[in-house]
Design a protein around this motif. Structure first.
Motif, PDB file in Angstrom:
ATOM      1  N   ARG A  98     -46.526  66.514  33.819  1.00  0.00           N
ATOM      2  CA  ARG A  98     -47.191  65.373  34.456  1.00  0.00           C
ATOM      3  C   ARG A  98     -47.234  64.133  33.574  1.00  0.00           C
ATOM      4  O   ARG A  98     -46.862  63.042  34.003  1.00  0.00           O
ATOM      5  N   HIS A  99     -47.675  64.295  32.340  1.00  0.00           N
ATOM      6  CA  HIS A  99     -47.763  63.124  31.474  1.00  0.00           C
ATOM      7  C   HIS A  99     -46.394  62.531  31.173  1.00  0.00           C
ATOM      8  O   HIS A  99     -46.287  61.338  30.865  1.00  0.00           O
ATOM      9  N   ASN A 100     -45.348  63.339  31.232  1.00  0.00           N
ATOM     10  CA  ASN A 100     -44.000  62.861  30.933  1.00  0.00           C
ATOM     11  C   ASN A 100     -43.077  62.940  32.135  1.00  0.00           C
ATOM     12  O   ASN A 100     -41.858  62.991  31.994  1.00  0.00           O
ATOM     13  N   ALA A 101     -43.653  62.931  33.316  1.00  0.00           N
ATOM     14  CA  ALA A 101     -42.844  63.063  34.531  1.00  0.00           C
ATOM     15  C   ALA A 101     -42.020  61.827  34.831  1.00  0.00           C
ATOM     16  O   ALA A 101     -40.915  61.929  35.377  1.00  0.00           O
ATOM     17  N   SER A 102     -42.525  60.651  34.507  1.00  0.00           N
ATOM     18  CA  SER A 102     -41.905  59.398  34.952  1.00  0.00           C
ATOM     19  C   SER A 102     -41.196  58.703  33.802  1.00  0.00           C
ATOM     20  O   SER A 102     -41.807  57.970  33.023  1.00  0.00           O
ATOM     21  N   THR A 103     -39.902  58.968  33.693  1.00  0.00           N
ATOM     22  CA  THR A 103     -39.052  58.334  32.686  1.00  0.00           C
ATOM     23  C   THR A 103     -37.714  58.019  33.345  1.00  0.00           C
ATOM     24  O   THR A 103     -37.588  58.083  34.557  1.00  0.00           O
ATOM     25  N   ASP A 104     -36.713  57.726  32.522  1.00  0.00           N
ATOM     26  CA  ASP A 104     -35.390  57.481  33.094  1.00  0.00           C
ATOM     27  C   ASP A 104     -34.623  58.773  33.336  1.00  0.00           C
ATOM     28  O   ASP A 104     -33.497  58.741  33.836  1.00  0.00           O
ATOM     29  N   GLU A 105     -35.217  59.925  32.987  1.00  0.00           N
ATOM     30  CA  GLU A 105     -34.549  61.203  33.232  1.00  0.00           C
ATOM     31  C   GLU A 105     -35.179  61.973  34.394  1.00  0.00           C
ATOM     32  O   GLU A 105     -34.579  62.933  34.887  1.00  0.00           O
ATOM     33  N   SER A 106     -36.374  61.587  34.813  1.00  0.00           N
ATOM     34  CA  SER A 106     -37.049  62.353  35.853  1.00  0.00           C
ATOM     35  C   SER A 106     -38.075  61.491  36.595  1.00  0.00           C
ATOM     36  O   SER A 106     -38.467  60.428  36.121  1.00  0.00           O
ATOM     37  N   PHE A 107     -38.496  61.997  37.752  1.00  0.00           N
ATOM     38  CA  PHE A 107     -39.606  61.394  38.473  1.00  0.00           C
ATOM     39  C   PHE A 107     -40.457  62.506  39.072  1.00  0.00           C
ATOM     40  O   PHE A 107     -40.004  63.647  39.215  1.00  0.00           O
ATOM     41  N   TYR A 108     -41.692  62.184  39.385  1.00  0.00           N
ATOM     42  CA  TYR A 108     -42.632  63.164  39.931  1.00  0.00           C
ATOM     43  C   TYR A 108     -42.423  63.223  41.436  1.00  0.00           C
ATOM     44  O   TYR A 108     -42.783  62.302  42.159  1.00  0.00           O
TER      45      TYR A 108
END
Length: 521
Positions: free
Chosen positions: A67-77
């Motif tokens: 959850r804390h690292n879900a939203s980056t350029d490699e993934s989304f929630y």
């Protein structure tokens, strides 16, 4: 955490104050340090309580990577019915997920402070005691490292709470907290056992300390402190792990994660893992959410066949297309199928990129029965040897350029292509790059190798790329995704400079009169 926590991690819970605030006011038991810590068994139980924080579902056993690292350029929630939280950038200082993380980190620190203050009186072998002190210092420093990554300046507290009225503590500048982390980890390095003496992935080893200290130095060298001299320290500490000659890459990328699902210790690659275990129906309750919230989507209703999985983390088009032909990691890290209620696979259409979940930890490989719908026995890798090699490649390039750094990144790439890590391979190997292009290659390689392992957000922040990456992701999703996934672009568009740090939790702001809020919150 079967090798540590089964001693009884619950013991410390009745010694240390509760965790509603790191300077909490009311102990939950009459047991106190004055009548505890008398022998080795009591000390081991208390140390287990400090370890237990890392494995919790609220920490690395679940929410930090998922959850804390879900939203980056490699993934989304990829969940639309949970519209408030860090993964949507629709949170504030009262957010429960943010507050939990802060609370449990300081709970772990307080536990370590209590044990360190009282371990001296225990009647036990001095050598064993010194090792435990090293482990405690490392864990306390690691929890502080996580705090400065997510909150910046934070209160630095190194002694147990002594008064129910003394709850005011000012924030310590980030640089000073890093200095404390460095000191504590160096002291731990000299005290803890080597991994060959420990023989499992859950206990802190000298390699753990050295590898995490390399990570600390890389973060310190980047944004926001930009202490670029620390690149040399990162290089030296990553090199220590390599030159120990006890670690190596697992020849099979997929086997790393199968081992974690099946409770197989493989310390040559997985230097430090959470110690999750069981179906969370036993007395210890140390199951986590790895593979359940971030596994291949599965609607199983049979606890003897395959475990239920929500598929909360999905790939981006960018990550999917970083992998080149022949790279075996893509179709293990990113799902190619879903599972129905009876465990039957249904392939995902080749052009349906955004429907693909994280697939590293697959519930179909769990051996424990009965399966729990929401908890798994699967360990999470906090530090892998592949990460150490990529950190060494990055630091070597920053200090000396790419000439001597190729060997480290190419070992990781060869394994990714199914080739022997120590043998040159024309398909996998990088050559002919200058310092700038090699830096970009390392950034991309970390995404391909370490995706969904909770490192990408902080990597992007320390490189000064997070805001740009999220803006680019929003544009990419708008241009490429179907209407079903346009919500992910809306989330990415919300990112602003204030999201580089979390807000201080509102209950902390109300109780601690010396606390100052982060900018923008």
């Amino acid at each position: 955490m079967k090798k540590i926590l089964s001693i009884t991690s619950l013991v410390l819970l009745v010694i240390v104050s509760g965790c509603s605030k790191f300077l909490d006011k009311k102990p939950i038991s009459s047991v106190s340090p004055t009548n505890y810590y008398n022998n080795e068994a009591e000390v081991n139980a208390a140390v287990a309580g400090v370890y237990s924080i890392a494995a919790m579902e609220f920490m690395w056993g679940g929410r930090i990577p998922i959850r804390h690292n879900a939203s980056t350029d490699e993934s989304f929630y990829s969940v639309t019915n949970q519209p408030i939280g860090p993964w949507w950038f629709t949170y504030d200082a009262s957010d429960v997920t943010v507050t939990e993380m802060w609370t449990y980190l300081y709970s772990g620190i307080e536990r370590a402070n209590v044990v360190l203050a009282n371990i001296g009186k225990a009647k036990m072998d001095d050598t064993k005691k010194a090792v435990l002190i090293g482990e405690l210092k490392f864990l306390r420093a690691f929890y502080y490292f996580t705090l400065v990554q997510y909150w910046g300046d934070v209160p630095l507290k190194t002694t147990p709470s002594s008064s129910v009225n003394n709850v005011d503590l000012a924030r310590t500048p980030m640089k000073d907290v890093y200095t404390f982390i460095e000191k504590e980890m160096k002291e731990a390095e000299a005290a803890v056992d080597v991994v060959t003496a420990i023989g499992n992935t859950e206990r802190i080893s000298r390699s753990t300390v050295q590898g995490i200290l390399a990570r600390v130095y890389l973060q310190w060298a980047g944004e926001p402190l930009k202490a670029t001299a620390k690149y040399e320290d990162a290089r030296q500490y990553a090199l220590k792990v390599v030159q120990s000659n006890v670690h190596e890459l697992n020849p099979s990328y997929s086997q790393i994660y199968i081992n974690e699902c099946q409770d197989i210790d493989e310390w040559k690659e997985c230097i430090w893992e959470t110690g999750n275990w069981g179906n969370n129906s036993d007395a210890n309750r140390i199951g986590g959410r790895i593979g359940n919230e971030n596994g291949v989507k599965c609607s199983s209703s049979n606890d003897q066949v395959v475990g239920y999985a929500y598929g909360f983390n999905s790939t981006t088009y960018k990550l999917f297309n970083l992998y080149k032909a022949g790279d075996l990691r893509r179709d293990w890290a990113i799902s190619t199928y879903t599972l129905n209620a009876t465990g039957v696979k249904a392939n995902i259409a080749a052009n349906n990129i955004y429907a693909r979940n994280c697939a590293k930890w697959r519930r179909e490989f769990e051996l424990l029965r009965p399966l729990n719908k929401n908890y798994t026995p699967t360990n999470f890798p906090i530090l892998r040897y592949a990460d150490v090699l990529l950190m060494l490649a990055e630091a070597e390039n920053e200090v000396n350029g790419p000439a001597n750094a190729y060997q480290y990144i190419n070992m990781v790439r060869r394994r990714g292509y199914g080739k022997p890590a120590g043998t040159p391979d024309v398909t996998a190997d990088l050559t002919g790059l200058d310092q700038t292009s090699f830096r970009k290659a390392v950034q991309d390689e970390r995404a391909m190798e370490l995706c969904f392992e909770g490192l990408r957000k902080q990597d992007l922040i320390r490189w000064g790329l997070y805001l740009t990456a999220m803006r680019d992701q929003a544009l990419e999703i708008k241009a490429r995704a179907t209407a079903t996934y346009q919500y992910a672009a809306t989330a990415a568009e919300r990112v602003s400079e204030r999201h580089l740090l979390y807000p201080i939790p509102s209950n902390e702001m109300s109780l601690n009169k010396l606390m100052v809020q982060n900018p923008g919150w």
